[in-house]
Scaffold this motif. Structure first.
Motif, PDB file in Angstrom:
ATOM      1  N   LEU A  38      -7.091  12.702   4.537  1.00  0.00           N
ATOM      2  CA  LEU A  38      -8.163  12.195   5.401  1.00  0.00           C
ATOM      3  C   LEU A  38      -9.172  13.279   5.758  1.00  0.00           C
ATOM      4  O   LEU A  38     -10.029  13.080   6.622  1.00  0.00           O
ATOM      5  CB  LEU A  38      -7.559  11.622   6.699  1.00  0.00           C
ATOM      6  CG  LEU A  38      -6.649  10.409   6.532  1.00  0.00           C
ATOM      7  CD1 LEU A  38      -5.955  10.095   7.854  1.00  0.00           C
ATOM      8  CD2 LEU A  38      -7.430   9.194   6.034  1.00  0.00           C
TER       9      LEU A  38
ATOM     10  N   GLY B 187     -11.800  14.378   4.356  1.00  0.00           N
ATOM     11  CA  GLY B 187     -13.199  14.001   4.186  1.00  0.00           C
ATOM     12  C   GLY B 187     -13.507  12.624   4.725  1.00  0.00           C
ATOM     13  O   GLY B 187     -14.518  12.020   4.351  1.00  0.00           O
ATOM     14  N   GLY B 188     -12.675  12.124   5.614  1.00  0.00           N
ATOM     15  CA  GLY B 188     -12.836  10.767   6.111  1.00  0.00           C
ATOM     16  C   GLY B 188     -11.922   9.813   5.362  1.00  0.00           C
ATOM     17  O   GLY B 188     -10.951  10.212   4.727  1.00  0.00           O
ATOM     18  N   GLY B 189     -12.226   8.533   5.437  1.00  0.00           N
ATOM     19  CA  GLY B 189     -11.410   7.516   4.789  1.00  0.00           C
ATOM     20  C   GLY B 189     -10.706   6.660   5.808  1.00  0.00           C
ATOM     21  O   GLY B 189     -10.793   6.860   7.024  1.00  0.00           O
ATOM     22  N   LEU B 190      -9.970   5.682   5.299  1.00  0.00           N
ATOM     23  CA  LEU B 190      -9.289   4.709   6.147  1.00  0.00           C
ATOM     24  C   LEU B 190      -7.788   4.951   6.138  1.00  0.00           C
ATOM     25  O   LEU B 190      -7.166   5.054   5.082  1.00  0.00           O
ATOM     26  CB  LEU B 190      -9.562   3.286   5.645  1.00  0.00           C
ATOM     27  CG  LEU B 190      -8.876   2.156   6.421  1.00  0.00           C
ATOM     28  CD1 LEU B 190      -9.462   2.020   7.822  1.00  0.00           C
ATOM     29  CD2 LEU B 190      -8.995   0.832   5.662  1.00  0.00           C
TER      30      LEU B 190
ATOM     31  N   LEU C 209      -5.440   9.492  13.822  1.00  0.00           N
ATOM     32  CA  LEU C 209      -6.891   9.559  13.992  1.00  0.00           C
ATOM     33  C   LEU C 209      -7.303  10.715  14.893  1.00  0.00           C
ATOM     34  O   LEU C 209      -8.354  11.327  14.686  1.00  0.00           O
ATOM     35  CB  LEU C 209      -7.413   8.234  14.542  1.00  0.00           C
ATOM     36  CG  LEU C 209      -7.227   7.030  13.614  1.00  0.00           C
ATOM     37  CD1 LEU C 209      -7.744   5.755  14.282  1.00  0.00           C
ATOM     38  CD2 LEU C 209      -7.903   7.240  12.271  1.00  0.00           C
TER      39      LEU C 209
ATOM     40  N   SER D 268      -7.324  13.655  12.620  1.00  0.00           N
ATOM     41  CA  SER D 268      -8.314  13.584  11.534  1.00  0.00           C
ATOM     42  C   SER D 268      -9.572  12.910  12.063  1.00  0.00           C
ATOM     43  O   SER D 268      -9.753  11.689  11.930  1.00  0.00           O
ATOM     44  CB  SER D 268      -7.738  12.798  10.345  1.00  0.00           C
ATOM     45  OG  SER D 268      -6.586  13.434   9.827  1.00  0.00           O
TER      46      SER D 268
ATOM     47  N   ASP E 286     -12.630  12.538  11.241  1.00  0.00           N
ATOM     48  CA  ASP E 286     -13.591  11.845  10.383  1.00  0.00           C
ATOM     49  C   ASP E 286     -13.049  10.525   9.844  1.00  0.00           C
ATOM     50  O   ASP E 286     -13.770   9.797   9.151  1.00  0.00           O
ATOM     51  CB  ASP E 286     -13.992  12.737   9.207  1.00  0.00           C
ATOM     52  CG  ASP E 286     -14.739  13.974   9.655  1.00  0.00           C
ATOM     53  OD1 ASP E 286     -15.507  13.877  10.634  1.00  0.00           O
ATOM     54  OD2 ASP E 286     -14.546  15.037   9.039  1.00  0.00           O
ATOM     55  N   ALA E 287     -11.783  10.217  10.139  1.00  0.00           N
ATOM     56  CA  ALA E 287     -11.147   9.033   9.582  1.00  0.00           C
ATOM     57  C   ALA E 287     -11.311   7.812  10.495  1.00  0.00           C
ATOM     58  O   ALA E 287     -11.592   7.929  11.683  1.00  0.00           O
ATOM     59  CB  ALA E 287      -9.661   9.300   9.348  1.00  0.00           C
ATOM     60  N   LEU E 288     -11.116   6.641   9.913  1.00  0.00           N
ATOM     61  CA  LEU E 288     -11.072   5.374  10.626  1.00  0.00           C
ATOM     62  C   LEU E 288      -9.680   4.784  10.472  1.00  0.00           C
ATOM     63  O   LEU E 288      -8.899   5.218   9.609  1.00  0.00           O
ATOM     64  CB  LEU E 288     -12.125   4.405  10.075  1.00  0.00           C
ATOM     65  CG  LEU E 288     -13.583   4.865  10.206  1.00  0.00           C
ATOM     66  CD1 LEU E 288     -14.478   3.950   9.379  1.00  0.00           C
ATOM     67  CD2 LEU E 288     -14.020   4.876  11.657  1.00  0.00           C
TER      68      LEU E 288
ATOM     69  N   ARG F 246     -11.814   4.450  17.063  1.00  0.00           N
ATOM     70  CA  ARG F 246     -12.165   4.407  15.639  1.00  0.00           C
ATOM     71  C   ARG F 246     -11.226   3.510  14.841  1.00  0.00           C
ATOM     72  O   ARG F 246     -11.136   3.638  13.618  1.00  0.00           O
ATOM     73  CB  ARG F 246     -12.149   5.825  15.061  1.00  0.00           C
ATOM     74  CG  ARG F 246     -13.377   6.638  15.442  1.00  0.00           C
ATOM     75  CD  ARG F 246     -13.418   8.007  14.769  1.00  0.00           C
ATOM     76  NE  ARG F 246     -12.609   8.988  15.490  1.00  0.00           N
ATOM     77  CZ  ARG F 246     -11.531   9.567  15.008  1.00  0.00           C
ATOM     78  NH1 ARG F 246     -11.102   9.270  13.792  1.00  0.00           N
ATOM     79  NH2 ARG F 246     -10.872  10.452  15.746  1.00  0.00           N
TER      80      ARG F 246
ATOM     81  N   SER G 131      -7.087   5.213   2.232  1.00  0.00           N
ATOM     82  CA  SER G 131      -6.790   6.593   1.856  1.00  0.00           C
ATOM     83  C   SER G 131      -5.369   6.995   2.223  1.00  0.00           C
ATOM     84  O   SER G 131      -4.708   7.715   1.479  1.00  0.00           O
ATOM     85  CB  SER G 131      -7.777   7.554   2.540  1.00  0.00           C
ATOM     86  OG  SER G 131      -9.088   7.321   2.107  1.00  0.00           O
TER      87      SER G 131
END
Length: 278
Positions: A86, A88-91, A107, A110, A112-114, A134, A154
């Motif tokens: 996660l 770089g972000g992601g779900l 979350l 991390s 940047d994650a959702l 988020r 992710s």
């Protein structure tokens, strides 16, 4: 529900994308789904199977025990295991999310994650929908399929919950991570005999590998063991969180707990498995 989380959903009937339609959700084929006043999406197809979803009492017990911090060491390790996928972000999607406790910790770790919490229990979903700014939540029966688009996830979390390898494989993106948490062999050992709890199946780890091996390969993991000092009230709470709550007569847990020391030392034992898709 954050819009990018909503974009990850798929109609449980036809698999088409879902979008807002007034106070409801609708897919491009016209299937419509209610949004509960508490904020979670009702994507369950058919009735809830009797006796399978957590009750209001079980959910209340679970949240009280989690908020007391007894399983914080496990939550921290799950969040660490999820973080690389996660970065770089992601779900992150949690199948059997309950109150959203573990998903929230992921979350927090991390930023940047959702997140998306999936559960069968409406009582759990009412809490999961508000567990993290988020994250969103949706009702589904994991045995009937996951209301997610192919490759949308992710990190997929599965903490003490049902698991289906084919569906997990379908919704994970290439290079995604599956994290499975199961009770260790000594989990709550001090309470099993004293309170008549359901014990951990000795073949649980073997059956887990059999379930996942065709679709996933193990990429890592660890055992997390700690000792909790529980007052009798929390010993009753942890008993009420699990399947034992369904198997004992009303009042029986309380009667047996009267014989426990105050406080009682209890082992918390977990196995975290990290998997990659084949």
């Amino acid at each position: 529900m954050p819009l990018p989380v909503l974009d990850s959903l798929a109609c449980p009937h036809c698999g088409e994308p879902i979008g807002p339609a007034g106070n409801a959700l609708r897919c491009t084929s016209g299937h419509s789904f209610d949004v509960a006043k508490e904020g979670y999406a009702g994507l369950l197809t058919g009735a809830r199977p009797t006796g399978t979803a957590d009750t209001a009492d079980m959910v209340r017990d679970r949240q009280a025990f989690q908020e007391a911090g007894h399983y914080a060491p496990l939550a921290a390790r799950v969040a660490e295991a999820a973080a690389p996928a996660l970065a770089g972000g992601g779900l992150a999607a949690d199948v059997g999310a309950g109150t959203g406790y573990y998903l929230s910790r992921v979350l927090d770790r991390s930023p940047d994650a959702l997140g998306l919490g999936l559960d069968l229990s409406k009582y759990a979903l009412r809490r999961a929908a508000k567990a993290h700014p988020r994250a969103g939540a949706a009702a589904c029966d994991a045995w009937r399929g996951l209301p997610l688009r192919d490759g949308a996830v992710s990190v997929l979390l599965n903490v003490f919950a049902p698991r289906g390898a084919d569906e997990f494989h379908r919704v994970l993106r290439p290079g995604g991570t599956l994290i499975v948490v199961t009770p260790g062999p000594d989990h709550l050992a001090e309470l099993v005999a004293a309170l008549g709890l359901v014990s951990v199946d000795a073949r649980k780890e073997e059956r887990l590998e059999d379930t996942l091996s065709a679709r996933f390969e193990r990429a890592g993991g660890e055992d997390v063991v700690s000792t909790m000092r529980l007052p009798r009230s929390d010993a009753l709470t942890v008993a009420g969180m699990g399947p034992s709550a369904r198997h004992l007569a009303p009042g029986e847990l309380e009667r047996r707990a009267d014989a426990l020391p105050e406080p009682v030392g209890v082992t918390a034992s977990f196995r975290i498995g990290v998997y990659r898709a084949r």
